[in-house]
Write an enzyme that holds these catalytic residues in place. Structure first.
Site, PDB file in Angstrom:
ATOM      1  N   SER A  41       0.769  -1.173  -0.073  1.00 33.05           N
ATOM      2  CA  SER A  41      -0.143  -0.058   0.162  1.00 33.05           C
ATOM      3  C   SER A  41       0.909   1.269  -0.119  1.00 33.05           C
ATOM      4  O   SER A  41       2.094   1.291  -0.701  1.00 33.05           O
ATOM      5  CB  SER A  41      -0.891  -0.203   1.066  1.00 33.05           C
ATOM      6  OG  SER A  41      -2.000   0.829   0.920  1.00 33.05           O
ATOM      7  N   ASP A 164      -5.544  -3.065  -2.810  1.00 25.78           N
ATOM      8  CA  ASP A 164      -4.729  -2.777  -1.839  1.00 25.78           C
ATOM      9  C   ASP A 164      -3.910  -4.170  -1.308  1.00 25.78           C
ATOM     10  O   ASP A 164      -4.534  -5.129  -0.963  1.00 25.78           O
ATOM     11  CB  ASP A 164      -5.337  -2.158  -0.511  1.00 25.78           C
ATOM     12  CG  ASP A 164      -4.298  -1.717   0.416  1.00 25.78           C
ATOM     13  OD1 ASP A 164      -3.559  -2.452   1.076  1.00 25.78           O
ATOM     14  OD2 ASP A 164      -4.157  -0.480   0.553  1.00 25.78           O
TER      15      ASP A 164
END
Length: 283
Positions: A41, A164
């Site tokens: 991320s 993500d």
């Protein structure tokens, strides 16, 4: 930094990831390097700037650019289906002619390996991108890794939707150890001894299941995966293989909410915690 093969992992965490930005700024100042970097991320963005040697670049993104509506806003979500405009962050701002360009030639020249973690939204599997998947002004893998489910629509790369990386492999400590790294610095953005709970992922997973059911299942299991991986890191830490850096409080920050006071406090915590790295790598 000694004879061991070394690695660093930054697990990201939205605005809490400014903790990692503080860690890496101190590493840049002190000339600390690693053989391999694993980013999840926002942690992948921290690592890109770190490998490019750009001191305090990420700090600007968290404290200056993030306040712009083009960066993150409900308006973005209503217009485009994504709260954070990843094309603005990693395109408009970060391109070679942007306001705060990523020094891609320096990143490319850096001999350290780079792994960027993302979740394949179609089947929920983990995808590990590497530096060969980057190009000048093409930072799609950073966007994919940073696509918070539900808050952002899936990011497409070559026809595949990604979400993500924290959904699939939130703390890639096993991968780092399996790949032979003998000293691993692990940067967490939650307190090290507080277990992650499932409850905050239940509603997002329910919404996500309408379009990507396999990824939704992985999201529901993220708390368990995270907790298991942190437990593994603690075990390896007892053996002297891992150094865990984590804040003692979240300073009021969450993945998508912030205050300037909290951001600066978290950055300072990261910067101070990096003091332990040199001795750990040199032992």
């Amino acid at each position: 930094m000694g004879t061991n093969r070394t690695a660093v992992i930054d697990v990201g965490g939205g605005f809490r990831s400014i903790f990692g930005a503080g860690v890496f700024d101190r590493c840049i100042e002190e000339g600390i390097t690693f053989d391999h970097c694993y980013g999840v991320s926002a942690g992948s963005a921290n690592l890109a700037s770190f490998q490019a040697g750009q001191l305090r670049r990420c700090y600007k993104f968290y404290t200056v650019y993030s306040s712009r509506k083009k960066y993150a806003s409900a308006g973005n979500f209503l217009r485009e289906g994504s709260y954070v405009n990843l094309d603005y962050v990693y395109g408009t701002l970060s391109a070679h002619d942007g306001e705060c360009p990523l020094d891609y030639p320096a990143l490319r020249k850096n001999p350290a390996g780079l792994t960027v973690v993302a979740c394949n939204a179609l089947d929920g599997s983990t995808t590990y991108f590497d530096k060969s998947d980057l190009a000048q002004d093409n930072y799609d893998i950073l966007k994919a890794s940073s696509t918070v489910p539900v808050a952002n629509k899936a990011y497409m790369i070559e026809g595949v939707p990604y979400l993500d990386g924290g959904i699939a492999d939130p703390v890639p400590i096993r991968k780092a150890l399996d790949e032979g790294y003998e000293r691993v610095v692990l940067i967490l953005t939650r307190q090290r001894d507080i277990l992650r709970e499932q409850k905050k992922d239940v509603l997002p997973a329910k919404i996500l299941s309408r379009t990507y059911p396999a990824a939704a299942e992985r999201l529901l299991e993220r708390y368990r995966t995270y907790n298991d991986e942190v437990a593994l890191a603690k075990e390896a830490e007892r053996d002297g293989k891992v150094l865990i850096l984590a804040p003692d409080s979240l300073c009021g920050l969450t993945t998508l909410s912030k205050s300037m006071k909290g951001l600066n406090e978290m950055y300072d915590k990261g910067y101070r915690s990096a003091e332990a790295i040199r001795d750990f790598l040199s032992d």
